[in-house]
Design an enzyme around this catalytic site. Sequence first.
Site, PDB file in Angstrom:
ATOM      1  N   GLY A 192      -3.055  27.916 -29.483  1.00 28.44           N
ATOM      2  CA  GLY A 192      -2.509  26.813 -28.709  1.00 28.44           C
ATOM      3  C   GLY A 192      -2.274  27.190 -27.266  1.00 28.44           C
TER       4      GLY A 192
ATOM      5  CG  ASP B 282       9.544  36.802 -31.880  1.00 25.53           C
ATOM      6  OD1 ASP B 282       9.638  38.042 -31.753  1.00 25.53           O
ATOM      7  OD2 ASP B 282       8.527  36.166 -31.557  1.00 25.53           O
TER       8      ASP B 282
ATOM      9  CB  VAL C 121       2.487  26.062 -22.926  1.00 21.81           C
ATOM     10  CG1 VAL C 121       3.644  25.282 -22.319  1.00 21.81           C
ATOM     11  CG2 VAL C 121       2.831  26.534 -24.333  1.00 21.81           C
TER      12      VAL C 121
END
Length: 475
Positions: A34, A145, A36
């Site tokens: 993906g 994370d 952004v």
Amino acid sequence: MVSLNISQHGVTNGLPVDLRHFELLRCVGKGAFGKVRIVEKKDTKQLYALKYINKMQCIKMRAVPNIFRERAILEEIDHPFVVNLRFAFQDDENMFMVLDLMNGGDVRYHLDRLGGFSPDVVRFIAMELVCALSYLHKKHIVHRDLKPDNVLFDKDGHVHLTDFNIAVHYNIKRLTSQSGTLSYMAPEVFTKTGYSWPIDWWSLGIFLYEALFGKRPFRGQTDEELRDNICHQDLHVPIVNLVTNKPVALSSEGENLLRRLLERDVRKRIGCGTMGVEEIEAHPWFRGIDWDTVQRMKYQPIFVPDPNQANFDPTFDLEELLLDDNPLNYRPRKKKVPKQGQQTAASVGLSPANTTPNSRPLSHNGQSKKGQGPEGKRKLTPKERLQLDLDYIDANFKLFDSSVFERYNGFVDPSTMTVSDEVPSWFSGIPKRDTAFAQQHGKSRVEAAAATVRRTISKWLTAAKCFRSVTSALP
């Protein structure tokens, strides 16, 4: 339970929200499947970050459950120090999530540029991250994370936690999977005894150490050496930045907090005992801090990103421009018409449970690596498995529009426990007032809407009871 039947859910200006509602600007990030990019919503001119995930790549990497879990968590949370979800939709190729834009860049970008931050800046960042983690833990969510790459500055210098791809709800049963970024994992993750939310406080300790000194406290040439150092190496707190070699004037209180966050015994780690987060808030390094003021973002940030700089790696935008042979554009969805001879669930040996909207995608539920269907029925071809996963995404990645909670002005019918769009004129002011009250007291939009429903029902039933009392007394 009260059901919110809000007809405008996922609708903007009368149309379901989709890519046409946004002006596509520059690309600012890239992941395994993906990207952004910055977008501007055309009707409000508000800037957002658009995260779009390619369905085919997501399926190939067996990451569909992660995406759905991330989205479910993002729909549940709303906090000033978290990158919040605002819209979600899909087309035939991608899943889209529209999030708050933090155009100050991530902490990693600035660490690479500066080498480290001053103790005062790190203390400020720590205050806001403590609030974010405390909020998540109260909702029984562990992030798993926390690292400089996943903490973003806004334009004013406040920080926001992002990337909930491996975040998960926890309960009494302990977690066991070794998920996260190895350098920031707590020692208990590598044991067979399991772990829970205290790992986030360990990760915060690693984060703060790196922000101060430019490098992480435990390092190794191999993964095995790194794990061993995380579990056994003594913690050394230097007096200079390990990148710039400049002095770091960290107080004894600051060093003490680092050591207590990086305590290997979970029972002794700060924030993990009976006092919880209050033990961290009461630590001497935060002496004089009003935590309500922190929550309301009233403290002035010490580090403010340069508004004249991009604050992100410009190569992402260049790659998008020069190398992407399939640039992002609005594409109308294809109408799904069953083809002659198309495989059905029954014809490929699937029970209806494998194809319901609430089930997991087939390739992650009930299928062996060789594609054998349940009960030994006919083996699926790779094409059939892929199509079933695509159908799962199509059926379950629903429209989401957080602005519905600002626009909602409905009325609860106490007999059916559902929401109507028709609001009696004498009652129209109550929902908005209750929603504003709930939000002022730190509740999320979903919690605010639920509070509105509860108050509305209570007021309506009280009025009905009074009405019955009056009418029963009449001759």
